[in-house]
Scaffold this motif. Sequence first.
Motif, mmCIF file in Angstrom:
data_model
loop_
_atom_site.group_PDB
_atom_site.id
_atom_site.type_symbol
_atom_site.label_atom_id
_atom_site.label_comp_id
_atom_site.label_asym_id
_atom_site.label_seq_id
_atom_site.Cartn_x
_atom_site.Cartn_y
_atom_site.Cartn_z
ATOM 1 N N PHE A 559 0.809 -1.278 0.040
ATOM 2 C CA PHE A 559 0.076 0.035 0.118
ATOM 3 C C PHE A 559 0.664 1.234 -0.106
ATOM 4 O O PHE A 559 0.763 2.259 -0.914
ATOM 5 C CB PHE A 559 -0.842 0.026 1.274
ATOM 6 C CG PHE A 559 -1.571 1.282 1.325
ATOM 7 C CD1 PHE A 559 -2.705 1.589 0.734
ATOM 8 C CD2 PHE A 559 -0.941 2.312 2.439
ATOM 9 C CE1 PHE A 559 -3.195 2.783 0.881
ATOM 10 C CE2 PHE A 559 -1.932 3.300 2.612
ATOM 11 C CZ PHE A 559 -3.022 3.772 1.738
ATOM 12 N N LYS A 560 1.884 1.250 0.690
ATOM 13 C CA LYS A 560 2.694 2.583 0.853
ATOM 14 C C LYS A 560 3.626 2.650 -0.291
ATOM 15 O O LYS A 560 3.882 3.962 -0.629
ATOM 16 C CB LYS A 560 3.796 2.203 2.172
ATOM 17 C CG LYS A 560 2.999 2.378 3.350
ATOM 18 C CD LYS A 560 4.257 2.276 4.629
ATOM 19 C CE LYS A 560 3.366 2.524 5.796
ATOM 20 N NZ LYS A 560 4.388 2.038 7.098
ATOM 21 N N GLU A 561 3.908 1.500 -0.990
ATOM 22 C CA GLU A 561 4.648 1.698 -2.217
ATOM 23 C C GLU A 561 3.777 1.692 -3.367
ATOM 24 O O GLU A 561 4.160 1.699 -4.687
ATOM 25 C CB GLU A 561 5.567 0.574 -2.393
ATOM 26 C CG GLU A 561 6.648 0.482 -1.313
ATOM 27 C CD GLU A 561 7.161 -1.036 -1.144
ATOM 28 O OE1 GLU A 561 7.094 -1.877 -2.061
ATOM 29 O OE2 GLU A 561 7.932 -1.146 -0.072
ATOM 30 N N GLY A 562 2.299 1.999 -3.265
ATOM 31 C CA GLY A 562 1.583 2.141 -4.267
ATOM 32 C C GLY A 562 1.690 0.992 -5.072
ATOM 33 O O GLY A 562 1.125 0.917 -6.421
ATOM 34 N N ASP A 563 1.516 -0.298 -4.684
ATOM 35 C CA ASP A 563 1.947 -1.517 -5.237
ATOM 36 C C ASP A 563 0.799 -2.654 -4.789
ATOM 37 O O ASP A 563 1.345 -3.657 -4.991
ATOM 38 C CB ASP A 563 3.258 -2.004 -5.104
ATOM 39 C CG ASP A 563 3.952 -2.884 -6.346
ATOM 40 O OD1 ASP A 563 3.288 -2.745 -7.444
ATOM 41 O OD2 ASP A 563 4.730 -3.331 -6.067
ATOM 42 N N LEU A 564 -0.363 -2.119 -4.535
ATOM 43 C CA LEU A 564 -1.000 -3.360 -3.997
ATOM 44 C C LEU A 564 -1.553 -4.422 -4.778
ATOM 45 O O LEU A 564 -1.555 -5.541 -4.379
ATOM 46 C CB LEU A 564 -2.439 -2.601 -3.226
ATOM 47 C CG LEU A 564 -2.247 -2.202 -1.981
ATOM 48 C CD1 LEU A 564 -3.497 -1.756 -1.492
ATOM 49 C CD2 LEU A 564 -2.147 -3.153 -1.170
ATOM 50 N N LEU A 583 -8.450 -3.180 -4.717
ATOM 51 C CA LEU A 583 -7.793 -2.423 -3.778
ATOM 52 C C LEU A 583 -8.966 -1.994 -2.475
ATOM 53 O O LEU A 583 -8.491 -1.815 -1.643
ATOM 54 C CB LEU A 583 -7.843 -0.919 -4.713
ATOM 55 C CG LEU A 583 -6.621 -0.870 -5.693
ATOM 56 C CD1 LEU A 583 -6.431 0.519 -6.310
ATOM 57 C CD2 LEU A 583 -5.338 -1.164 -5.070
ATOM 58 N N LYS A 587 -7.818 -2.719 1.213
ATOM 59 C CA LYS A 587 -7.642 -1.345 1.882
ATOM 60 C C LYS A 587 -8.704 -1.726 3.316
ATOM 61 O O LYS A 587 -8.572 -1.262 4.500
ATOM 62 C CB LYS A 587 -7.985 -0.126 1.168
ATOM 63 C CG LYS A 587 -6.895 0.309 0.308
ATOM 64 C CD LYS A 587 -7.370 1.491 -0.359
ATOM 65 C CE LYS A 587 -6.324 2.191 -1.113
ATOM 66 N NZ LYS A 587 -6.733 3.358 -2.150
ATOM 67 N N ASP A 619 -7.121 7.610 2.500
ATOM 68 C CA ASP A 619 -5.737 6.646 2.510
ATOM 69 C C ASP A 619 -5.024 6.813 3.748
ATOM 70 O O ASP A 619 -4.361 6.058 4.278
ATOM 71 C CB ASP A 619 -5.013 6.907 1.308
ATOM 72 C CG ASP A 619 -5.411 5.874 -0.012
ATOM 73 O OD1 ASP A 619 -6.410 5.291 0.486
ATOM 74 O OD2 ASP A 619 -4.847 5.916 -1.024
#
Length: 626
Positions: A559-564, A583, A587, A619
């Motif tokens: 999630f933090k790396e935008g790579d979910l 997502l 989330k 987010d």
Amino acid sequence: MASTSKSIALSIVFLLYLISCASSQRETTFLNHGFLEANLLKFGSSKVYPSGLLELTNTSMRQMGQAFHGFPIPFLNPNSSLISFSTSFVFAITRGPGAPGHGFAFVISPLMDFSKALPSNYLGLFNSSNNGKSLNQILAVEFDTVQAVEMNDIDDNHVGIDLNGVVSIESAPAAYFDNREAKNISLRLASGDPIRAWIEYNATEMMLNVTLAPLERSKPNLPLLSRKLNLSGILSEEHFVGFSASTGTVTSSHFVLGWSFNIEGKALDFDITKLPSLPDPPSPPSPSLSPPVSEKTNTNNTKLIIIVAVAASATVAIMILILLGFWFFSGRQVFFTGGARKFSYQTISSATGGFNSSKLMGERNSGSFYKGQLAPTEIIAVKRITCTTRQQKTTLIAEIDVISKIRQKNLVNVLGYCSKRNEVYIVYEYIPNGSLDRFLFNNDRPVLTWSDRFCIIKGIASAIQYLHNDGQKPLVHGNVKASNVLLDEDLNSRLGDYGQGSSTGHVAPELVETGKVTCDTDVYAFGVLMMEIVCGRKAIEPTKPPREISLVNWVLQGFKEGDLLQRCDSRMTRGELVAREVLLVLKTGLLCANRSHEARPMMKKVLQFLDGAEPLPHDDYLFYGV
Ligand SMILES: *[C@@H]1O[C@H](CO)[C@@H](O)[C@H](O)[C@H]1NC(C)=O
Ligand SMILES: *[C@@H]1O[C@H](CO)[C@@H](O)[C@H](O)[C@H]1NC(C)=O
Ligand SMILES: *[C@@H]1O[C@H](CO)[C@@H](O)[C@H](O)[C@H]1NC(C)=O
Ligand SMILES: *[C@@H]1O[C@H](CO)[C@@H](O)[C@H](O)[C@H]1NC(C)=O
Ligand SMILES: *[C@@H]1O[C@H](CO)[C@@H](O)[C@H](O)[C@H]1NC(C)=O
Ligand SMILES: *[C@@H]1O[C@H](CO)[C@@H](O)[C@H](O)[C@H]1NC(C)=O
Ligand SMILES: *[C@@H]1O[C@H](CO)[C@@H](O)[C@H](O)[C@H]1NC(C)=O
């Protein structure tokens, strides 16, 4: 003047005498058959029976007990080099009325005071503030009978090497190597039978080996655990050796029958005949060997039914109790139509072929469950609960009466029960496709598509939401996990409580401390389960690279790396994924798995998120506290 020097001289003589006594007892080699004459210091709930048997805990809840050899052992030479040691002991874990817990450990520690430690998962050795800290200087070998997911436990029946905390650096399901057949045979720690363990450390090779076997077997040629370990930073000239055990909401009696210890050489072997015997177990369940009786059943039900036979599981019993309690006071309409359907013992026995082993569907610490055929078109299985008191049985049957009234399309129906002597058998509806964990974690089932998974997730959410009852007087499930979700012929999810194993599932942090299941702990468990379903892997996978071991952390990193999207089960094709839904689920999972229970959404809200009736919070909220 003279008298003073005389008294000084006397006291010096006396002191010397004391020192010589002490050093003669400061043995670094000992062999105890029972502990009546042993040099043993006991703490907490530990006691020694008149037979010499050492009991660390009985089956009361949240006990902890330790016992240590009375003198420290020099694990370092005067020139500070490590010393080899070897120890062997015989222990037995007999469980209480329900699932066993929490386990037992061999310990090498600089101190004997564990009064500030916690029971349950902490095994009476650590607490939440010192767990994992190198200041502890503790080496332990745990024999753990509960799966604590947040401690990275691999299962509910494992042996682990612990350095300074209860998160093992190495662990394996309990088993021993059979020398003759050259294969591993698994072993149930909480079987009540004596088990012998060997723990050996070679300081030259810096190898620690842990081996175990049933008492009557000779020592296996291969250890269960073998680990290169530099213990220089841990051990000292004066470390104590002993045992610790604890109980939680699930309980066991933890016994040690004998103990042998040596430094710089092999531990002496036991004379098995000299070991104290274990107390008589509470009347064992009477296995039915009666041949199938073809009896006409009093039902026209053409639906397939399963009777699951499971020996008492405290987790389930407690959960049922909670269910019952909340249900009675919920003020919701309950239709009492004269109690749950009652099956005769013959019906159930004949349906399962007298509990024939070919009908056994599964077996874990908490017991075994059977599939059986009641009539040509009707299959059954029995969840077998062995009650220790009349009161327990009466209460249980009252609970089943209540639970059998609960009907919701995503819950597994309880159809009825049967009771015989001290046993109660719960009859469940049969769900043909088996449990969700096999679809997710084994490769023997078809791969679930994204739309199957999304539908399964929403089904489980509505089942839990139904139990939680929109936040009025709620029913707590207490054991939400993949193996408790069954799939019907259309792959719809059905939440059950088959009570497999004594794993408490995906345990919220506060549950470890308090041992109390709540709606919040259900939400936490459901959050982790959602991630398991999307990612097709278990919450904890110790063999993965460090940053991937914990699924929650791995999803949070994604999630933090935008790579979910990269976290999805790779067995699904990219084309079938609906990014918006993936997502949304991950989330929502992160929101539910918040470490702080106040921050978790209520189940009603979770369902609204999943249905798209309510937007997810911004987010930024997902960063907090997972
Ligand atoms: C366990 O020991 C405690 C303290 O001795 C005692 O109060 C309790 O009744 C015991 N529990 C059982 C189940 O025997
Ligand atoms: C000191 O350490 C060495 C190994 O480094 C060992 O061989 C020797 O026995 C030790 N000395 C004593 C007095 O134990
Ligand atoms: C945890 O245990 C340590 C060592 O016994 C003790 O000093 C500390 O106060 C304990 N912490 C808590 C929160 O109980
Ligand atoms: C037995 O178990 C050990 C430890 O888990 C493992 O290393 C070994 O490969 C197993 N051996 C066999 C024959 O399965
Ligand atoms: C530990 O086990 C390994 C593998 O079986 C063996 O080679 C080694 O000698 C053992 N070491 C000790 C200290 O028992
Ligand atoms: C430790 O291992 C060394 C080297 O393999 C061996 O020579 C020695 O005998 C072992 N020591 C013990 C106490 O087993
Ligand atoms: C073991 O650890 C100590 C410090 O903790 C270090 O001084 C020593 O070199 C280490 N030994 C080996 C063989 O790595």
